[in-house]
Enzyme design. Structure first.
Site, PDB file in Angstrom:
ATOM      1  N   CYS A 109       0.818  -1.225   0.000  1.00 29.30           N
ATOM      2  CA  CYS A 109       0.000   0.000   0.000  1.00 29.30           C
ATOM      3  C   CYS A 109       0.847   1.268   0.000  1.00 29.30           C
ATOM      4  CB  CYS A 109      -0.952  -0.001   1.190  1.00 29.30           C
ATOM      5  SG  CYS A 109      -2.046  -1.409   1.196  1.00 29.30           S
ATOM      6  N   HIS A 153      -3.528   7.247   2.479  1.00 32.54           N
ATOM      7  CA  HIS A 153      -3.910   5.934   1.949  1.00 32.54           C
ATOM      8  C   HIS A 153      -5.281   5.574   2.530  1.00 32.54           C
ATOM      9  CE1 HIS A 153      -4.154   1.819   0.932  1.00 32.54           C
ATOM     10  NE2 HIS A 153      -3.812   1.346   2.124  1.00 32.54           N
ATOM     11  N   ASN A 167     -10.264  -0.428   0.135  1.00 35.42           N
ATOM     12  CA  ASN A 167      -8.802  -0.308   0.137  1.00 35.42           C
ATOM     13  C   ASN A 167      -8.253  -0.844  -1.186  1.00 35.42           C
ATOM     14  OD1 ASN A 167      -6.038  -0.565   0.486  1.00 35.42           O
ATOM     15  ND2 ASN A 167      -6.171  -1.361   2.573  1.00 35.42           N
TER      16      ASN A 167
HETATM   17  C1  LIG Z   1      -9.767  -5.326  10.016  1.00 37.00           C
HETATM   18  C2  LIG Z   1     -10.411  -4.283  10.909  1.00 37.00           C
HETATM   19  C3  LIG Z   1     -11.451  -3.503  10.121  1.00 37.00           C
HETATM   20  C4  LIG Z   1     -11.103  -4.989  12.048  1.00 37.00           C
HETATM   21  O1  LIG Z   1     -11.668  -4.032  12.919  1.00 37.00           O
HETATM   22  P1  LIG Z   1     -11.461  -4.179  14.483  1.00 37.00           P
HETATM   23  O2  LIG Z   1     -12.253  -3.124  15.122  1.00 37.00           O
HETATM   24  O3  LIG Z   1      -9.981  -4.217  14.733  1.00 37.00           O
HETATM   25  O4  LIG Z   1     -12.128  -5.558  14.762  1.00 37.00           O
HETATM   26  P2  LIG Z   1     -11.464  -6.857  15.393  1.00 37.00           P
HETATM   27  O5  LIG Z   1     -10.497  -7.477  14.466  1.00 37.00           O
HETATM   28  O6  LIG Z   1     -11.023  -6.527  16.791  1.00 37.00           O
HETATM   29  O7  LIG Z   1     -12.741  -7.791  15.459  1.00 37.00           O
HETATM   30  C5  LIG Z   1     -13.853  -7.497  16.302  1.00 37.00           C
HETATM   31  C6  LIG Z   1     -14.887  -8.592  16.119  1.00 37.00           C
HETATM   32  O8  LIG Z   1     -15.485  -8.462  14.811  1.00 37.00           O
HETATM   33  C7  LIG Z   1     -15.402  -9.721  14.124  1.00 37.00           C
HETATM   34  N1  LIG Z   1     -15.278  -9.443  12.709  1.00 37.00           N
HETATM   35  C8  LIG Z   1     -14.137  -9.387  11.956  1.00 37.00           C
HETATM   36  N2  LIG Z   1     -14.456  -9.104  10.682  1.00 37.00           N
HETATM   37  C9  LIG Z   1     -15.789  -8.987  10.628  1.00 37.00           C
HETATM   38  C10 LIG Z   1     -16.696  -8.696   9.602  1.00 37.00           C
HETATM   39  N3  LIG Z   1     -16.298  -8.464   8.348  1.00 37.00           N
HETATM   40  N4  LIG Z   1     -18.006  -8.631   9.895  1.00 37.00           N
HETATM   41  C11 LIG Z   1     -18.456  -8.853  11.142  1.00 37.00           C
HETATM   42  N5  LIG Z   1     -17.638  -9.136  12.175  1.00 37.00           N
HETATM   43  C12 LIG Z   1     -16.326  -9.201  11.910  1.00 37.00           C
HETATM   44  C13 LIG Z   1     -14.186 -10.396  14.712  1.00 37.00           C
HETATM   45  O9  LIG Z   1     -14.267 -11.802  14.535  1.00 37.00           O
HETATM   46  C14 LIG Z   1     -14.291  -9.998  16.171  1.00 37.00           C
HETATM   47  O10 LIG Z   1     -15.211 -10.814  16.802  1.00 37.00           O
HETATM   48  P3  LIG Z   1     -14.992 -11.289  18.324  1.00 37.00           P
HETATM   49  O11 LIG Z   1     -14.995  -9.998  19.109  1.00 37.00           O
HETATM   50  O12 LIG Z   1     -16.161 -12.154  18.560  1.00 37.00           O
HETATM   51  O13 LIG Z   1     -13.679 -11.992  18.330  1.00 37.00           O
HETATM   52  C15 LIG Z   1      -9.355  -3.312  11.495  1.00 37.00           C
HETATM   53  O14 LIG Z   1      -8.545  -3.991  12.425  1.00 37.00           O
HETATM   54  C16 LIG Z   1      -8.475  -2.737  10.440  1.00 37.00           C
HETATM   55  O15 LIG Z   1      -8.918  -1.981   9.599  1.00 37.00           O
HETATM   56  N6  LIG Z   1      -7.166  -3.054  10.472  1.00 37.00           N
HETATM   57  C17 LIG Z   1      -6.258  -2.587   9.497  1.00 37.00           C
HETATM   58  C18 LIG Z   1      -6.359  -3.415   8.265  1.00 37.00           C
HETATM   59  C19 LIG Z   1      -5.713  -2.756   7.102  1.00 37.00           C
HETATM   60  O16 LIG Z   1      -5.880  -1.597   6.892  1.00 37.00           O
HETATM   61  N7  LIG Z   1      -4.983  -3.525   6.290  1.00 37.00           N
HETATM   62  C20 LIG Z   1      -4.366  -3.032   5.144  1.00 37.00           C
HETATM   63  C21 LIG Z   1      -3.227  -2.139   5.499  1.00 37.00           C
HETATM   64  S1  LIG Z   1      -2.776  -1.203   4.111  1.00 37.00           S
END
Ligand SMILES: CC(C)(COP(=O)(O)OP(=O)(O)OC[C@H]1O[C@@H](n2cnc3c(N)ncnc32)[C@H](O)[C@@H]1OP(=O)(O)O)[C@@H](O)C(=O)NCCC(=O)NCCS
Length: 339
Positions: free
Chosen positions: A124, A263, A293
């Site tokens: 990215c 980004h 993204n």
């Molecule tokens: C991936 C992301 C959106 C997840 O959001 P978050 O607030 O961190 O959520 P978590 O990973 O803590 O998950 C919270 C809960 O939602 C659930 N969950 C994950 N994806 C889900 C989805 N698509 N829909 C519903 N629930 C989901 C998880 O299983 C977790 O459940 P639990 O509490 O029962 O274990 C966030 O971490 C993120 O954006 N990270 C950066 C990713 C990124 O940008 N990558 C590319 C970099 S360039």
């Protein structure tokens, strides 16, 4: 000496962005569409990411096809023919082939066979790295015009049954032409990487460490794997640190920034980084709600839309800042100049 007295390194020539362009594939995939096949909800996706829809390219399109359209858009905006470009760079993690470089294919499709062309693979952060390199090439006098394209078909490398990644990643392309100029629009840049935990965001199989075989495919190791929560935290920290270093190098502060061009990984990451930098929300460009993204394509896509909307004015200071797999990160400060 540096042309404008602010740049971090002496340059023989000034550089400006002569044109930016983008291409978004036609197929719109909404959160409601994803709800049909994944254990997720529109509410969860919007609250956690700010995304409402994203675009997927059709099976008949490879990344070079997306890149070509974004490049053509940038060339049209700049009023240039492809042969006026001295070097073509494509930043992508989804090239047409493992090799040869997609940039070679794009240059030839544009009718610029014979010109140097190569790919960069820094996830990215690809556009930020590519823009920095293109600018260095122009300011040092190696080339007069360099076309940098960020293009991705991430829909081809995600497991569509994995809700953690399938909701986030999408397809698109953006391009910018850096050209020699009397006045230097480049202010500063800062790039960084930390490869100590590559598995934070990676594709386990398909490289020399784990060649593709049936077992790898059965385990889904040919798809993107991600530790989302870890990335979330370091994304904000690294983006803020990087932007502050770039601002310091240009002897500027966040209050000088007219447009922050981050980004587009997650609206919450963008908001948190902007808040820590003290850039007000109305100065932050966001289109993650419509495109998801798109990795290396996201920054030039949102820039190109801003040009379309006439947002950038001569003299505006742009802070481009990105983060991604590697881990990698970077910032470029740029003074917008129409001429
Ligand atoms: C991936 C992301 C959106 C997840 O959001 P978050 O607030 O961190 O959520 P978590 O990973 O803590 O998950 C919270 C809960 O939602 C659930 N969950 C994950 N994806 C889900 C989805 N698509 N829909 C519903 N629930 C989901 C998880 O299983 C977790 O459940 P639990 O509490 O029962 O274990 C966030 O971490 C993120 O954006 N990270 C950066 C990713 C990124 O940008 N990558 C590319 C970099 S360039």
């Amino acid at each position: 000496m540096a042309v404008n007295g602010r740049s971090q390194a002496p340059a023989l020539f000034g550089a400006r962005i002569a044109g930016v362009g983008h291409y978004a594939p036609d197929l719109v995939v909404t959160n409601a569409d994803l709800e049909k096949t994944l254990d997720t909800s529109d509410e969860w996706i919007v609250t956690r990411t700010g995304m409402r829809e994203r675009r997927y390219a059709g099976e008949d399109m490879a990344v070079s096809d997306l890149a070509l359209r974004a490049a053509q858009h940038a060339l049209d905006r700049a009023g240039l023919e492809p042969m006026a470009i001295d070097c073509f760079i494509v930043a992508t993690v989804t090239p047409d082939y493992a090799f040869p470089a997609t940039a070679c294919i794009v240059a030839s499709k544009l009718g610029a066979t014979g010109k140097p062309a190569f790919d960069m693979e820094i996830a990215c952060s690809g556009f930020i790295y590519g823009l920095s390199l293109a600018t260095a090439m122009v300011r040092s006098g190696i080339y007069r015009r360099v076309l940098i394209i960020g293009a991705e078909k991430l829909s081809s490398i995600i497991d569509k049954t994995d809700r953690a990644t399938a909701i986030l990643f999408a397809d698109g392309a953006g391009a910018a032409i850096v050209e020699r100029s009397e006045h230097d629009s480049f202010l500063s840049c800062e790039l960084g990487a930390d490869g100590s935990n590559p598995e934070t965001l990676y594709i386990p199989a398909g490289g020399s460490r784990r060649p593709i075989d049936v077992a790898a495919i059965q385990a889904g190791e040919h798809y993107v794997h991600m530790l989302g929560r870890e990335i979330f935290k370091s994304a904000i920290t690294r983006m803020v640190e990087s932007a502050e270093i770039a601002l310091g190098r240009a002897q500027l502060t966040a209050s000088d920034v007219r447009w922050m061009v981050p980004h587009q990984a997650n609206k919450r990451i963008i908001d948190a980084a902007a808040k820590q930098l003290a850039v007000p929300p109305e100065r932050v460009l966001v289109n993650v709600d419509r495109y998801g993204n798109t990795s290396s394509a996201s920054i030039p896509m949102v820039m190109s839309e801003a040009v379309e909307q006439g947002l950038f004015e001569d003299g505006d200071t742009l802070l481009l800042v990105g983060f991604g797999g590697g881990l990698s990160w970077g910032s470029v400060l740029w003074r917008w100049s129409a001429n």
